[in-house]
Design a protein around this motif. Sequence first.
Motif, PDB file in Angstrom:
ATOM      1  N   THR A   1      22.218  -2.592   1.103  1.00 40.09           N
ATOM      2  CA  THR A   1      21.502  -1.491   0.455  1.00 40.09           C
ATOM      3  C   THR A   1      20.430  -2.083  -0.444  1.00 40.09           C
ATOM      4  N   VAL A   2      19.279  -1.417  -0.477  1.00 40.39           N
ATOM      5  CA  VAL A   2      18.158  -1.858  -1.315  1.00 40.39           C
ATOM      6  C   VAL A   2      17.625  -0.638  -2.057  1.00 40.39           C
ATOM      7  N   THR A   3      17.655  -0.688  -3.385  1.00 41.16           N
ATOM      8  CA  THR A   3      17.276   0.454  -4.212  1.00 41.16           C
ATOM      9  C   THR A   3      16.177   0.047  -5.184  1.00 41.16           C
ATOM     10  N   PRO A   4      15.056   0.783  -5.215  1.00 38.73           N
ATOM     11  CA  PRO A   4      13.991   0.441  -6.166  1.00 38.73           C
ATOM     12  C   PRO A   4      14.433   0.663  -7.611  1.00 38.73           C
ATOM     13  N   ILE A   5      14.159  -0.308  -8.454  1.00 43.50           N
ATOM     14  CA  ILE A   5      14.453  -0.180  -9.879  1.00 43.50           C
ATOM     15  C   ILE A   5      13.251   0.423 -10.601  1.00 43.50           C
ATOM     16  N   ASP A   6      12.084  -0.146 -10.333  1.00 47.01           N
ATOM     17  CA  ASP A   6      10.841   0.329 -10.926  1.00 47.01           C
ATOM     18  C   ASP A   6       9.728   0.023  -9.931  1.00 47.01           C
TER      19      ASP A   6
ATOM     20  N   SER B   1       2.522  11.632  -2.075  1.00 47.57           N
ATOM     21  CA  SER B   1       2.785  10.537  -2.987  1.00 47.57           C
ATOM     22  C   SER B   1       2.459   9.183  -2.378  1.00 47.57           C
ATOM     23  N   SER B   2       1.954   9.157  -1.155  1.00 49.56           N
ATOM     24  CA  SER B   2       1.654   7.888  -0.521  1.00 49.56           C
ATOM     25  C   SER B   2       0.377   7.309  -1.095  1.00 49.56           C
ATOM     26  N   LYS B   3       0.301   5.990  -1.145  1.00 53.43           N
ATOM     27  CA  LYS B   3      -0.847   5.310  -1.716  1.00 53.43           C
ATOM     28  C   LYS B   3      -1.927   5.077  -0.665  1.00 53.43           C
ATOM     29  N   GLU B   4      -3.148   5.021  -1.128  1.00 47.57           N
ATOM     30  CA  GLU B   4      -4.221   4.593  -0.244  1.00 47.57           C
ATOM     31  C   GLU B   4      -4.096   3.093  -0.042  1.00 47.57           C
ATOM     32  N   SER B   5      -4.266   2.648   1.189  1.00 48.60           N
ATOM     33  CA  SER B   5      -4.158   1.222   1.456  1.00 48.60           C
ATOM     34  C   SER B   5      -5.368   0.491   0.903  1.00 48.60           C
ATOM     35  N   THR B   6      -5.093  -0.557   0.128  1.00 48.43           N
ATOM     36  CA  THR B   6      -6.178  -1.367  -0.413  1.00 48.43           C
ATOM     37  C   THR B   6      -6.136  -2.784   0.112  1.00 48.43           C
ATOM     38  N   LEU B   7      -5.176  -3.046   1.006  1.00 45.95           N
ATOM     39  CA  LEU B   7      -4.995  -4.412   1.466  1.00 45.95           C
ATOM     40  C   LEU B   7      -5.373  -4.600   2.923  1.00 45.95           C
ATOM     41  N   ALA B   8      -5.991  -3.609   3.524  1.00 41.86           N
ATOM     42  CA  ALA B   8      -6.242  -3.665   4.963  1.00 41.86           C
ATOM     43  C   ALA B   8      -7.122  -4.821   5.358  1.00 41.86           C
ATOM     44  N   SER B   9      -8.033  -5.210   4.487  1.00 37.76           N
ATOM     45  CA  SER B   9      -8.982  -6.258   4.863  1.00 37.76           C
ATOM     46  C   SER B   9      -8.540  -7.642   4.439  1.00 37.76           C
TER      47      SER B   9
ATOM     48  N   HIS C   1       9.953  -4.676  -2.158  1.00 29.76           N
ATOM     49  CA  HIS C   1       9.995  -3.258  -1.801  1.00 29.76           C
ATOM     50  C   HIS C   1      10.986  -3.116  -0.657  1.00 29.76           C
ATOM     51  N   PRO C   2      11.744  -1.998  -0.590  1.00 25.37           N
ATOM     52  CA  PRO C   2      12.723  -1.848   0.504  1.00 25.37           C
ATOM     53  C   PRO C   2      12.130  -2.039   1.892  1.00 25.37           C
ATOM     54  N   GLN C   3      10.916  -1.547   2.135  1.00 24.89           N
ATOM     55  CA  GLN C   3      10.340  -1.692   3.477  1.00 24.89           C
ATOM     56  C   GLN C   3      10.148  -3.160   3.846  1.00 24.89           C
ATOM     57  N   GLU C   4       9.740  -3.976   2.888  1.00 22.60           N
ATOM     58  CA  GLU C   4       9.558  -5.391   3.160  1.00 22.60           C
ATOM     59  C   GLU C   4      10.884  -6.056   3.535  1.00 22.60           C
ATOM     60  N   VAL C   5      11.953  -5.678   2.832  1.00 24.22           N
ATOM     61  CA  VAL C   5      13.263  -6.253   3.104  1.00 24.22           C
ATOM     62  C   VAL C   5      13.737  -5.879   4.510  1.00 24.22           C
ATOM     63  N   PHE C   6      13.639  -4.592   4.860  1.00 23.23           N
ATOM     64  CA  PHE C   6      14.171  -4.135   6.137  1.00 23.23           C
ATOM     65  C   PHE C   6      13.288  -4.507   7.323  1.00 23.23           C
TER      66      PHE C   6
ATOM     67  N   PRO D   1       0.798  -1.233   0.000  1.00 19.75           N
ATOM     68  CA  PRO D   1       0.000   0.000   0.000  1.00 19.75           C
ATOM     69  C   PRO D   1       0.827   1.277   0.000  1.00 19.75           C
ATOM     70  N   PHE D   2       2.139   1.168   0.176  1.00 24.31           N
ATOM     71  CA  PHE D   2       2.961   2.374   0.230  1.00 24.31           C
ATOM     72  C   PHE D   2       3.564   2.677  -1.135  1.00 24.31           C
ATOM     73  N   THR D   3       4.007   3.927  -1.293  1.00 24.87           N
ATOM     74  CA  THR D   3       4.552   4.353  -2.576  1.00 24.87           C
ATOM     75  C   THR D   3       5.777   3.526  -2.962  1.00 24.87           C
ATOM     76  N   ASP D   4       5.959   3.348  -4.277  1.00 25.74           N
ATOM     77  CA  ASP D   4       7.057   2.517  -4.772  1.00 25.74           C
ATOM     78  C   ASP D   4       8.425   3.039  -4.356  1.00 25.74           C
ATOM     79  N   TYR D   5       8.570   4.376  -4.308  1.00 24.95           N
ATOM     80  CA  TYR D   5       9.880   4.977  -4.120  1.00 24.95           C
ATOM     81  C   TYR D   5       9.903   5.838  -2.865  1.00 24.95           C
ATOM     82  N   PRO D   6      10.414   5.325  -1.760  1.00 22.55           N
ATOM     83  CA  PRO D   6      10.511   6.140  -0.539  1.00 22.55           C
ATOM     84  C   PRO D   6      11.510   7.282  -0.721  1.00 22.55           C
TER      85      PRO D   6
END
Length: 330
Positions: free
Chosen positions: A240-245, A321-329, A160-165, A10-15
């Motif tokens: 280090t974790v860097t978003p490609i796309d 730029s943050s996304k609306e969460s669509t996975l809460a349920s 996504h970097p957040q998932e890794v960390f 649910p979070f933006t691709d690029y922190p």
Amino acid sequence: MPGRAESRFPFTDYPKGWFQVAYSREVDNGGVLPLHYFGTRLVCYRGESGAAQVLDAYCPHLGADIAVGGTVSQDCVVCPFHGWKFDGEGRNVDIPYAKTVNRVARLRSWPTVERAGMIFVWHSSSGTAPEWELPKIPESEDTAFVFHAPETARWKFRSHPQEVFENTVDIAHFVTVHGVSAFGNLDLETGGPAEFRAVAEVSFETPRGPVSGSVESQLFGMGIDVVRHHGLGRSCTVLTVTPIDGEYVDARYTFFVLTEPETGEMTRMGLGFVRDFCKQIEQDIPIWENKVFRDRPQLARGESAITEFRTWAHQSYEQDSSKESTLASQ
């Protein structure tokens, strides 16, 4: 198989923050290096000053990719199509067949810093200047250590970097995924976006039996994790974790390995850490590539560190730029 990463998180691709885009060794003086991160084609070059510069790669004139066939002149990069020259700020400073430059034609310039043999850029979707400084890594200047970044310690995978960390505070998975025999307390210190420290008590298995110690992780935004072991000799590893796309990330391990004073060669213990780190991330990748993010996870008792980590991580996302969460349920 889950769809694109953006549909899983649910979070933006690029922190926002500092992210590694290259190693210093990849860009010689006068060299040009093509890059692709944050869904953008980039060019990294090193001019006469010796400083690495990163710019958007597509020329504002007629769209040529400056990273392919571009050259370096003094501290500027030159487009291979018509010879337009751009400085480190992205400004057009010369058109070889015109009497004046084009003051409107610019390439985006990315704030760039080199640390410990790595090249980092500051990413902000809204174009804000760097909000905090990259940390220094004392081990990189300590003659007892040697820089070690093998090509085998780099991976491209769907996450996504957040998932890794988040694995930093997910202590339970070290037992089920990595086979670690025992973990103790987990102490956290949190602050601004460049201040998250987790210290986990752990029992290291050695040929001489178990040795009590700890693993310390220091996160600097969503791009950098500096890991040190205590109790089993000195070590320092930078993940280090860097978003490609919107789907893939580029993950690298950079090791600062203790050396033998007599020979200068890497110690067996240090090389053991290298093998263990690489083995562990390769065990994690299939899980990262196929999981979804739970906004409201049903945690077990003692797993509150995951919630604390997510609260801290929120600082790396810009409100607009943050996304609306669509996975809460889910």
